[in-house]
Write a protein that holds these residues in place. Structure first.
Motif, PDB file in Angstrom:
ATOM      1  N   TYR A 163       0.856  -1.182   0.000  1.00 39.35           N
ATOM      2  CA  TYR A 163       0.000   0.000   0.000  1.00 39.35           C
ATOM      3  C   TYR A 163       0.895   1.237   0.000  1.00 39.35           C
ATOM      4  O   TYR A 163       1.746   1.401   0.876  1.00 39.35           O
ATOM      5  CB  TYR A 163      -0.911  -0.008   1.230  1.00 39.35           C
ATOM      6  CG  TYR A 163      -1.680   1.274   1.457  1.00 39.35           C
ATOM      7  CD1 TYR A 163      -2.509   1.804   0.470  1.00 39.35           C
ATOM      8  CD2 TYR A 163      -1.575   1.961   2.670  1.00 39.35           C
ATOM      9  CE1 TYR A 163      -3.218   2.975   0.676  1.00 39.35           C
ATOM     10  CE2 TYR A 163      -2.288   3.137   2.891  1.00 39.35           C
ATOM     11  CZ  TYR A 163      -3.101   3.640   1.899  1.00 39.35           C
ATOM     12  OH  TYR A 163      -3.801   4.805   2.103  1.00 39.35           O
ATOM     13  N   ILE A 164       0.738   2.081  -1.003  1.00 38.58           N
ATOM     14  CA  ILE A 164       1.569   3.296  -1.121  1.00 38.58           C
ATOM     15  C   ILE A 164       0.986   4.367  -0.202  1.00 38.58           C
ATOM     16  O   ILE A 164      -0.159   4.783  -0.382  1.00 38.58           O
ATOM     17  CB  ILE A 164       1.594   3.809  -2.576  1.00 38.58           C
ATOM     18  CG1 ILE A 164       2.013   2.698  -3.540  1.00 38.58           C
ATOM     19  CG2 ILE A 164       2.529   5.010  -2.705  1.00 38.58           C
ATOM     20  CD1 ILE A 164       1.717   3.011  -4.995  1.00 38.58           C
ATOM     21  N   GLU A 165       1.763   4.792   0.752  1.00 38.16           N
ATOM     22  CA  GLU A 165       1.304   5.822   1.675  1.00 38.16           C
ATOM     23  C   GLU A 165       1.421   7.189   1.004  1.00 38.16           C
ATOM     24  O   GLU A 165       2.511   7.609   0.611  1.00 38.16           O
ATOM     25  CB  GLU A 165       2.115   5.789   2.961  1.00 38.16           C
ATOM     26  CG  GLU A 165       1.946   4.497   3.748  1.00 38.16           C
ATOM     27  CD  GLU A 165       2.758   4.506   5.028  1.00 38.16           C
ATOM     28  OE1 GLU A 165       3.136   5.605   5.496  1.00 38.16           O
ATOM     29  OE2 GLU A 165       3.021   3.410   5.556  1.00 38.16           O
ATOM     30  N   THR A 166       0.295   7.867   0.870  1.00 34.83           N
ATOM     31  CA  THR A 166       0.263   9.198   0.255  1.00 34.83           C
ATOM     32  C   THR A 166      -0.416  10.169   1.212  1.00 34.83           C
ATOM     33  O   THR A 166      -1.167   9.757   2.099  1.00 34.83           O
ATOM     34  CB  THR A 166      -0.496   9.178  -1.085  1.00 34.83           C
ATOM     35  OG1 THR A 166      -1.846   8.748  -0.846  1.00 34.83           O
ATOM     36  CG2 THR A 166       0.164   8.229  -2.080  1.00 34.83           C
ATOM     37  N   SER A 167      -0.158  11.458   1.002  1.00 32.62           N
ATOM     38  CA  SER A 167      -0.653  12.451   1.962  1.00 32.62           C
ATOM     39  C   SER A 167      -1.413  13.610   1.332  1.00 32.62           C
ATOM     40  O   SER A 167      -1.902  14.475   2.055  1.00 32.62           O
ATOM     41  CB  SER A 167       0.533  13.014   2.768  1.00 32.62           C
ATOM     42  OG  SER A 167       1.499  13.607   1.897  1.00 32.62           O
ATOM     43  N   ARG A 168      -1.538  13.616   0.006  1.00 23.13           N
ATOM     44  CA  ARG A 168      -2.173  14.762  -0.639  1.00 23.13           C
ATOM     45  C   ARG A 168      -3.359  14.331  -1.504  1.00 23.13           C
ATOM     46  O   ARG A 168      -3.440  13.165  -1.919  1.00 23.13           O
ATOM     47  CB  ARG A 168      -1.137  15.530  -1.464  1.00 23.13           C
ATOM     48  CG  ARG A 168       0.006  16.065  -0.589  1.00 23.13           C
ATOM     49  CD  ARG A 168       0.823  17.088  -1.298  1.00 23.13           C
ATOM     50  NE  ARG A 168       1.881  17.611  -0.436  1.00 23.13           N
ATOM     51  CZ  ARG A 168       2.723  18.570  -0.779  1.00 23.13           C
ATOM     52  NH1 ARG A 168       2.628  19.127  -1.982  1.00 23.13           N
ATOM     53  NH2 ARG A 168       3.648  18.988   0.069  1.00 23.13           N
ATOM     54  N   PRO A 169      -4.280  15.272  -1.797  1.00 23.44           N
ATOM     55  CA  PRO A 169      -5.495  14.907  -2.544  1.00 23.44           C
ATOM     56  C   PRO A 169      -5.248  14.415  -3.957  1.00 23.44           C
ATOM     57  O   PRO A 169      -5.969  13.541  -4.451  1.00 23.44           O
ATOM     58  CB  PRO A 169      -6.303  16.213  -2.556  1.00 23.44           C
ATOM     59  CG  PRO A 169      -5.755  17.038  -1.454  1.00 23.44           C
ATOM     60  CD  PRO A 169      -4.314  16.671  -1.339  1.00 23.44           C
ATOM     61  N   LEU A 170      -4.246  14.976  -4.631  1.00 26.70           N
ATOM     62  CA  LEU A 170      -3.947  14.600  -6.016  1.00 26.70           C
ATOM     63  C   LEU A 170      -2.647  13.817  -6.047  1.00 26.70           C
ATOM     64  O   LEU A 170      -1.585  14.336  -5.703  1.00 26.70           O
ATOM     65  CB  LEU A 170      -3.821  15.851  -6.901  1.00 26.70           C
ATOM     66  CG  LEU A 170      -3.408  15.603  -8.356  1.00 26.70           C
ATOM     67  CD1 LEU A 170      -4.447  14.760  -9.092  1.00 26.70           C
ATOM     68  CD2 LEU A 170      -3.175  16.928  -9.082  1.00 26.70           C
ATOM     69  N   VAL A 171      -2.732  12.556  -6.444  1.00 25.93           N
ATOM     70  CA  VAL A 171      -1.546  11.709  -6.562  1.00 25.93           C
ATOM     71  C   VAL A 171      -1.284  11.479  -8.047  1.00 25.93           C
ATOM     72  O   VAL A 171      -2.064  10.804  -8.730  1.00 25.93           O
ATOM     73  CB  VAL A 171      -1.728  10.368  -5.835  1.00 25.93           C
ATOM     74  CG1 VAL A 171      -0.439   9.547  -5.928  1.00 25.93           C
ATOM     75  CG2 VAL A 171      -2.105  10.602  -4.376  1.00 25.93           C
TER      76      VAL A 171
END
Length: 495
Positions: A163-171
């Motif tokens: 699972y790629i941990e992301t922090s922003r609305p647009l990836v």
């Protein structure tokens, strides 16, 4: 070139459209980003007015919301796959892209190694990323992909991927080149986000084909020519036509995979927000064309250039006859011949005039045709650049802007010390000689000042060029084509 595309309008409406798409979902959008971000010269050639870094500038307007994830396949790393335009490997390009994004102030979250099945080279690359402080994740080869949907949408399929941990609305999911696994990465994340209770969305940003232009519009035919080696085919989107009664253009791979995607979306989140492949896209370029005739003519010239490139690739042993055959068919569909490229006739006429010695021609911005021939001092490419600069600067053709005694030491260096068999100056060497002459010669300085005016000019060579000359034309921004023949009949040639 005469402009036909409003770049400022594009930046405004494209970024706003992506913001609206983010809002459609749970403030989380995975955007598959196709094509080149930093140097989209194809788009700038077929849509005159489109700037090569337009997509990057558009992203910059969203940089507070955007996070970049770069995808590379393990097989590309293991096979040392190269980017033909840059001459570097895909894994090296990942590092280049990270530097480029970060240099612009864009946040790079991580790198994903896809299609992993234990490749040692991929393990070494991940170790290197770790040492550089870059997070990386693994996505595995999934048996039966993409048809075995039951297996794919399961704990043994996407569930096995990190699972790629992301922090922003647009990836933004991007890659060094095609076949890296961008779409699969997006869908895997939708699966994992759903498990985490996040109703994330997916969209695709691909400039070509332009969905709201006709199927056989020259801009769309030029895209087929650019991807002839990938067997991409522009098609009417049948799903969009059935759902809305409107004709739009997409390409075969997206249309072929859509039924599978439809099932995947429904199994992941219970519904598919899209009724067609066209629905998935967010490209607004077609709304920014204000002079269709200018874009049509620019695209026709690009089709001819791609055809010549195909001819030269076959001659050099780099391309296939199948690809060349497709390019020939696209030329016919567009109603074009090589005679529709004026610099071709001028170059070949100069060659005949000089007893079949190599020659070249440049068409200047005002339509003036300038030619150059091979001499004892200069190759045809170097000569045509000097002649073009003289014309642009209003310098008489007979006036020397580089003194012969300045050229002779360079020739001596090449032949005596560097052991070159060709004493004639290449394009880069003659420009260095010109720059040195400009210190003391006013004409040379005037010629140097005209170098930027060569950008977007057309040039044709009557023979295949050395790599150094091709690179110089590219750096100057000229649009080069060459006849598919060598200067000599030798069996070995330095490409």
């Amino acid at each position: 070139m005469k402009k036909g595309f409003d770049n400022n309008q594009y930046l405004t409406i494209q970024s706003e459209h992506i913001r609206k798409r983010i809002a459609q979902f749970d403030n989380k959008l995975y955007l598959e980003f196709g094509g080149k971000l930093f140097d989209d010269y194809h788009a700038s050639r077929v849509l005159p007015g489109f700037e090569p870094d337009s997509k990057l500038k558009m992203l910059m307007q969203l940089k507070d919301q955007a996070e970049i994830v770069i995808v590379i396949s393990a097989s590309a790393i293991a096979n040392n796959k190269m980017r033909g335009d840059l001459g570097i490997s895909y894994d090296a390009d990942v590092l280049r892209l990270i530097d480029s994004f970060q240099g612009c102030g864009l946040y790079v979250g991580s790198v994903v190694v896809t299609q992993y099945s234990g490749q040692a080279a991929a393990d070494h690359f991940r170790q290197r990323l770790s040492e550089l402080g870059i997070r990386s994740y693994l996505h595995y080869v999934i048996e039966g992909y993409p048809s075995n949907v039951e297996h794919i949408i399961s704990e043994e399929g996407y569930g096995r991927n990190d699972y790629i941990e992301t922090s922003r609305p647009l990836v933004v999911i991007t890659a060094p080149g095609p076949g890296s696994g961008k779409m699969a990465t997006c869908l895997s994340q939708l699966y994992h986000e759903h498990k985490h209770g996040v109703k994330a969305g997916y969209a695709k940003f691909e400039t070509f084909p332009i969905w709201n232009l006709p199927l056989k519009h020259p801009v769309n035919i030029a895209y087929e020519a650019a991807t002839a080696d990938l067997n991409d085919v522009n098609m009417i989107d049948p799903f969009h036509l059935e759902a809305y009664g409107k004709t739009t253009v997409n390409y075969n791979r997206d249309i072929e995979i859509f039924p599978v995607l439809d099932v995947m979306f429904k199994k992941i989140s219970g519904e598919n927000p899209y009724k067609s492949p066209t629905d998935m896209g967010v490209n607004m370029a077609g709304f920014c064309i204000f002079d269709d005739d200018a874009c049509c003519e620019a695209s026709r010239q690009e089709i001819i250039r791609r055809y010549y490139q195909g001819e030269c690739d076959v001659k050099r042993g780099r391309g296939s006859k199948e690809t060349l055959g497709k390019l020939q068919l696209l030329m016919q569909q567009a109603g074009l011949t090589t005679e529709d490229r004026p610099v071709v006739a001028a170059s070949l006429a100069k060659e005949r005039e000089t007893g079949d010695l190599p020659a070249a021609a440049i068409e200047l911005p005002d339509g003036t045709m300038v030619t150059g021939k091979t001499s004892d001092l200069l190759g045809a490419s170097a000569a045509v650049i000097l002649n073009a600069l003289k014309t642009l600067a209003g310098i008489d053709h007979e006036t020397d802007i580089i003194r012969p005694e300045a050229i002779l030491p360079i020739q001596n260096l090449k032949t005596e010390y560097l052991k070159s068999k060709n004493p004639r100056l290449h394009t880069d060497e003659v420009l260095i000689a010109l720059s040195l002459s400009s210190i003391t010669d006013e004409n040379a300085k005037r010629a140097m000042d005209c170098i930027p005016l060569l950008r977007n000019c057309e040039v044709h060579s009557s023979v295949l060029l050395a790599a150094v000359d091709e690179r110089t034309f590219k750096k100057l921004g000229l649009h080069l084509t060459s006849e598919p023949k060598y200067e000599t009949n030798k069996k070995f040639h330095v490409n």
